[in-house]
Scaffold this motif. Structure first.
Motif, PDB file in Angstrom:
ATOM      1  N   GLU A 129     -52.472 -15.471 -23.339  1.00 18.20           N
ATOM      2  CA  GLU A 129     -54.219 -15.157 -24.167  1.00 18.20           C
ATOM      3  C   GLU A 129     -55.674 -14.845 -24.143  1.00 18.20           C
ATOM      4  N   VAL A 130     -55.649 -13.531 -22.892  1.00 16.86           N
ATOM      5  CA  VAL A 130     -56.911 -13.151 -22.540  1.00 16.86           C
ATOM      6  C   VAL A 130     -56.330 -12.017 -23.586  1.00 16.86           C
ATOM      7  N   GLU A 131     -55.590 -11.089 -22.690  1.00 17.97           N
ATOM      8  CA  GLU A 131     -54.394  -9.382 -23.374  1.00 17.97           C
ATOM      9  C   GLU A 131     -55.243  -9.887 -25.161  1.00 17.97           C
ATOM     10  N   ARG A 132     -54.699 -11.465 -25.888  1.00 16.07           N
ATOM     11  CA  ARG A 132     -54.519 -11.243 -27.326  1.00 16.07           C
ATOM     12  C   ARG A 132     -55.841 -11.196 -27.921  1.00 16.07           C
ATOM     13  N   VAL A 133     -57.015 -11.794 -26.962  1.00 15.22           N
ATOM     14  CA  VAL A 133     -58.083 -11.654 -27.819  1.00 15.22           C
ATOM     15  C   VAL A 133     -58.966 -10.598 -27.500  1.00 15.22           C
ATOM     16  N   MET A 134     -58.526  -9.279 -26.749  1.00 13.70           N
ATOM     17  CA  MET A 134     -59.983  -8.279 -26.000  1.00 13.70           C
ATOM     18  C   MET A 134     -60.051  -7.871 -27.941  1.00 13.70           C
ATOM     19  N   LYS A 135     -58.996  -7.647 -28.480  1.00  7.08           N
ATOM     20  CA  LYS A 135     -59.350  -7.290 -30.082  1.00  7.08           C
ATOM     21  C   LYS A 135     -60.223  -7.650 -30.886  1.00  7.08           C
ATOM     22  N   MET A 136     -60.531  -9.477 -30.461  1.00  6.48           N
ATOM     23  CA  MET A 136     -62.254  -9.735 -30.893  1.00  6.48           C
ATOM     24  C   MET A 136     -63.615 -10.092 -30.448  1.00  6.48           C
ATOM     25  N   VAL A 137     -63.926  -9.528 -29.764  1.00  7.67           N
ATOM     26  CA  VAL A 137     -64.769  -9.402 -28.828  1.00  7.67           C
ATOM     27  C   VAL A 137     -65.242  -7.811 -28.395  1.00  7.67           C
ATOM     28  N   ASP A 138     -66.513  -7.383 -28.496  1.00  3.68           N
ATOM     29  CA  ASP A 138     -66.875  -6.015 -27.803  1.00  3.68           C
ATOM     30  C   ASP A 138     -67.960  -6.558 -26.622  1.00  3.68           C
ATOM     31  N   GLY A 139     -67.751  -7.689 -25.587  1.00  2.87           N
ATOM     32  CA  GLY A 139     -67.950  -7.500 -24.267  1.00  2.87           C
ATOM     33  C   GLY A 139     -67.677  -9.082 -23.763  1.00  2.87           C
ATOM     34  N   VAL A 140     -67.553  -9.144 -22.277  1.00  3.95           N
ATOM     35  CA  VAL A 140     -67.155  -9.179 -21.652  1.00  3.95           C
ATOM     36  C   VAL A 140     -67.878 -10.505 -20.756  1.00  3.95           C
ATOM     37  N   ALA A 170     -52.839  -3.366 -50.670  1.00  3.05           N
ATOM     38  CA  ALA A 170     -51.335  -3.548 -49.790  1.00  3.05           C
ATOM     39  C   ALA A 170     -51.173  -2.484 -49.483  1.00  3.05           C
ATOM     40  N   GLU A 171     -52.209  -0.749 -49.486  1.00  6.74           N
ATOM     41  CA  GLU A 171     -51.994   0.324 -48.941  1.00  6.74           C
ATOM     42  C   GLU A 171     -52.859   0.182 -47.880  1.00  6.74           C
ATOM     43  N   ALA A 172     -53.684  -0.589 -47.393  1.00  6.36           N
ATOM     44  CA  ALA A 172     -54.872  -0.463 -46.406  1.00  6.36           C
ATOM     45  C   ALA A 172     -53.736  -0.569 -45.129  1.00  6.36           C
ATOM     46  N   LYS A 173     -54.244   0.890 -44.308  1.00  7.24           N
ATOM     47  CA  LYS A 173     -53.117   0.818 -42.676  1.00  7.24           C
ATOM     48  C   LYS A 173     -53.664  -0.273 -41.696  1.00  7.24           C
ATOM     49  N   ALA A 174     -52.221  -0.718 -41.499  1.00 12.06           N
ATOM     50  CA  ALA A 174     -52.205  -2.212 -40.553  1.00 12.06           C
ATOM     51  C   ALA A 174     -53.359  -1.175 -39.358  1.00 12.06           C
ATOM     52  N   LEU A 175     -53.616  -3.105 -38.643  1.00 11.27           N
ATOM     53  CA  LEU A 175     -54.538  -2.448 -37.143  1.00 11.27           C
ATOM     54  C   LEU A 175     -53.989  -1.949 -36.387  1.00 11.27           C
ATOM     55  N   PRO A 176     -54.037  -1.490 -34.689  1.00 13.97           N
ATOM     56  CA  PRO A 176     -53.460  -1.837 -33.360  1.00 13.97           C
ATOM     57  C   PRO A 176     -53.402  -3.056 -33.744  1.00 13.97           C
ATOM     58  N   PHE A 177     -52.128  -3.666 -32.318  1.00 12.52           N
ATOM     59  CA  PHE A 177     -52.715  -4.573 -31.485  1.00 12.52           C
ATOM     60  C   PHE A 177     -52.600  -4.540 -29.620  1.00 12.52           C
ATOM     61  N   VAL A 178     -53.182  -5.354 -29.582  1.00 10.87           N
ATOM     62  CA  VAL A 178     -52.499  -5.306 -28.446  1.00 10.87           C
ATOM     63  C   VAL A 178     -51.770  -5.007 -27.479  1.00 10.87           C
ATOM     64  N   GLU A 179     -51.851  -3.863 -26.884  1.00  7.28           N
ATOM     65  CA  GLU A 179     -50.082  -3.960 -25.571  1.00  7.28           C
ATOM     66  C   GLU A 179     -50.100  -5.861 -24.737  1.00  7.28           C
ATOM     67  N   ILE A 180     -48.966  -6.178 -24.706  1.00  7.04           N
ATOM     68  CA  ILE A 180     -48.946  -7.371 -23.880  1.00  7.04           C
ATOM     69  C   ILE A 180     -47.184  -7.110 -23.134  1.00  7.04           C
ATOM     70  N   ASP A 181     -48.407  -7.618 -21.410  1.00  6.75           N
ATOM     71  CA  ASP A 181     -47.483  -7.163 -21.106  1.00  6.75           C
ATOM     72  C   ASP A 181     -45.963  -8.153 -20.919  1.00  6.75           C
ATOM     73  N   PRO A 182     -44.725  -7.137 -20.296  1.00  7.18           N
ATOM     74  CA  PRO A 182     -43.564  -8.151 -20.496  1.00  7.18           C
ATOM     75  C   PRO A 182     -43.425  -9.633 -20.276  1.00  7.18           C
ATOM     76  N   PRO A 183     -42.928 -10.665 -20.425  1.00 13.85           N
ATOM     77  CA  PRO A 183     -41.725 -11.558 -19.595  1.00 13.85           C
ATOM     78  C   PRO A 183     -41.653 -11.109 -18.541  1.00 13.85           C
ATOM     79  N   THR A 184     -42.058 -12.190 -17.181  1.00 17.48           N
ATOM     80  CA  THR A 184     -40.684 -11.648 -16.083  1.00 17.48           C
ATOM     81  C   THR A 184     -39.833 -12.618 -15.484  1.00 17.48           C
ATOM     82  N   VAL A 185     -39.790 -14.043 -15.334  1.00 19.31           N
ATOM     83  CA  VAL A 185     -39.070 -15.504 -15.586  1.00 19.31           C
ATOM     84  C   VAL A 185     -38.485 -15.298 -17.186  1.00 19.31           C
TER      85      VAL A 185
END
Length: 606
Positions: A85-96, A292-307
């Motif tokens: 939930e923290v990782e996915r909002v990093m692209k929305m903000v400029d500071g923490v 439709a020809e626009a370039k898709a924006l990169p998304f943040v890397e999400i750590d994989p699940p462990t359980v």
């Protein structure tokens, strides 16, 4: 509003360090509420589960206006299991806004979320909270945070982050430790000074979807920050999917956020955080664009699940009595719908047609999903969490966690012995002036399953622990975390005081008088590591010498009542938790006693 007057920040911290309380104060002091408006504490914790548990589960955004400036705030969870939930909002903000408790200092989740923020180049502002708390040491915490910046390889600008000292509960923050302690104005000013305005790119409209919400009137709402261009209600947009496909849709509603309200808007521009509706299907991480020809924006890397855990249909004798959604199809649809809005959860078909495997960051994250489904009317069977193994350089490897435990000095020996059984390696011990001890260890993720129950019992509820994923390491050999067996019902019916009075001599009971039981249901705990068949429905045989009334004064110990999280971590691999809207039951996977014995013999012979 011009982008130069907009600031986008996320509030990050360890669990219970005061994030949501701080947002409360920022909303109140910015004039988001009327003077006569009744406002509950922790207003951003809008889910029932969040209020009950006292933690933030889902990241949510709000917006406040302060002196002709808009400050968009994202409140994030503090528990490690909800790190995505923290990782996915990093692209929305400029500071923490990094919040650190002046007594506890930088904890596990503080380290995790700060590492993510620094790696994305975000500008931090540090708030040392609860400096009015007894035994607080803000100077020590200040040095701890600077050491953490160095350890996480912060840039020079990030290392020179401004520090503020305050009390979110009392509603003040100051630039100096001995400041006037009047209001939150110094914090607002610091955010405007040190967090840059959103970067605006040239070109047509583009936005990365960072969150998915649901509106009862318009359906799915894609939330994100506009990177370039402007958008109006009624515009045609293209959704750029992760698989490379595109689909066109019309913007039916455009939303902006102010305080706790979601407002309809006619137009929004680059730098704004908005909600857009009109598409039937949209996933987090996909791009909305005018072309439709626009370039898709990169998304943040999400750590994989462990359980992972198994979900299956409730096939017990009481299946379908309590819930309304009990079929395989309904459970499958609900799980796959969850995967669209919760990017850290992975759902796969299980070994048979009635079973699904759900993978996540931690057992608590899956438990929250189960609890949510219960409240929606579902009945499910869930298994004990198991870790996800990986093959690395030809070796079987498992996830390890960094563990922090704070206990009283007189309780340390028992906790260290418990961790030793779980193959933990103690790395550090810190003795505090007030008598507590903080223990640091590296432990297999398997060893943390069920540890909370042992910690609560050993410290009478006073022990505190937190953990953070470390890395994958070679398998650390087999071990058992539960040293007790179970009392398993042999009959169907309602439990009777006469039977329970005799059974409580055999162990601790999980049921009380009048509770319904069935064969294969676990009704208690056996001190010996073996399963003992019992009959909690047995009635007293009456004759001329034995009357029913003599047992009215039987004294029964209160039964042990499990929460969902504890039940899931308590069970062994041959047991399941039956979760329905009104009941939580522990049962054997194989209900028939004869079939269980045959299975045990088969395993012993292999």
């Amino acid at each position: 509003m011009e982008p130069t007057n907009i600031r986008n920040i996320a509030i990050i911290a360890h669990v219970d360090h005061g994030k949501t309380t701080l947002v409360d104060q920022l909303l109140k002091q910015s004039g988001a509420f009327r003077e006569n408006q009744t406002v509950e504490d922790r207003v951003m914790d809008s889910m029932d589960l969040e209020r009950e548990k006292g933690i933030t589960i889902r990241a949510k955004n709000t917006s406040i206006i302060w002196k002709d400036n808009i400050i968009n705030i994202v409140d994030t969870p503090g528990h490690a299991d909800f790190g995505a939930e923290v990782e996915r909002v990093m692209k929305m903000v400029d500071g923490v806004l990094l919040l650190v408790d002046a007594y506890e200092g930088a904890q596990a989740q503080t380290r995790f979320v700060l590492k993510k923020a620094l790696s994305h180049g975000l500008h931090p502002v540090v708030v040392v909270n609860k400096i009015d708390r007894e035994n607080s040491d803000p100077d020590k915490v200040h040095d701890q945070v600077l050491e953490l910046f160095l350890e996480l390889e912060a840039t020079e600008d990030q290392f020179n982050a401004p520090f503020l000292y305050g009390s979110a509960k009392q509603g003040w923050a100051d630039r100096e430790l001995d400041g006037p302690r009047t209001n939150m104005d110094p914090l607002f000013e610091t955010v405007l000074e040190h967090v840059p305005a959103p970067l605006v790119e040239e070109g047509d409209f583009r936005m990365l979807v960072s969150n998915i919400e649901w509106n009862d009137f318009v359906g799915r709402v894609a939330v994100g920050r506009i990177l370039s261009g402007t958008i109006k209600q009624g515009d045609s947009l293209h959704a750029l999917r992760k698989d490379g496909s595109t689909s066109r849709f019309k913007v039916t509603k455009l939303f902006t956020y102010s305080g706790l309200q979601t407002n309809d808007a006619d137009e929004a521009t680059a730098g704004d955080i908005v909600g857009i509706s009109g598409m039937e299907e949209m996933d987090i991480g996909e791009t909305l664009a005018a072309s439709a020809e626009a370039k898709a924006l990169p998304f943040v890397e999400i750590d994989p699940p462990t359980v992972q855990m198994e979900f299956s249909v409730n096939n017990g004798p009481f299946g379908g009595r309590d819930g309304k959604k009990v079929t395989t199809r309904q459970i499958r649809e609900r799980l796959f719908r969850e995967m669209k809005s919760n990017i850290s959860i992975l759902v796969e078909d299980g070994p048979d047609s009635n079973t699904y495997v759900v993978s996540a960051r931690g057992a608590m994250q899956i438990a929250v999903l189960v609890e949510t489904m219960r409240r929606e009317g579902y009945e499910v069977l869930v298994s004990r969490p198991s870790v996800i193994y990986q093959e690395i350089e030809g070796k079987r490897c498992e996830p390890f966690e960094q563990l922090w435990v704070e206990v009283g000095g007189d309780q340390l020996g028992g906790i260290m012995e418990n961790l030793s059984r779980r193959k933990a390696k103690i790395t550090n011990l810190t003795h505090h002036p007030h008598g507590n001890v903080t223990l640091e260890a590296e432990v297999p993720t398997r060893g943390l399953i069920g540890f909370e129950i042992d910690l609560v019992n050993a410290t009478s509820g006073e022990g505190v622990f937190s953990h953070l994923f470390l890395e994958y390491r070679p398998f650390a050999e087999e071990f058992s975390t539960r040293t007790t067996g179970t009392l398993v019902s042999m009959d169907t019916g309602k439990s009777l005081p006469y039977a329970l009075n005799n059974l409580q001599e055999r162990g601790k009971l999980f049921i009380g008088p009048g509770d319904e039981v069935y064969p294969g249901m676990v009704v208690g705990e056996n001190p010996r590591k073996m399963d003992l068949p019992v009959n909690p429905t047995k009635a007293k045989q009456l004759d001329n010498m034995r009357s029913a009334g003599k047992d009215d004064n039987a004294i029964l110990a209160p039964p042990i009542k499990f929460s969902l999280e504890r039940a899931i971590e308590y069970i062994e691999s041959d047991e399941l938790v039956e979760a329905t809207p009104q009941f939580l039951r522990i049962r054997k996977r194989i209900l028939d006693a004869n079939a269980r014995r045959k299975e045990e013999k088969r395993k012993a012979s292999v």
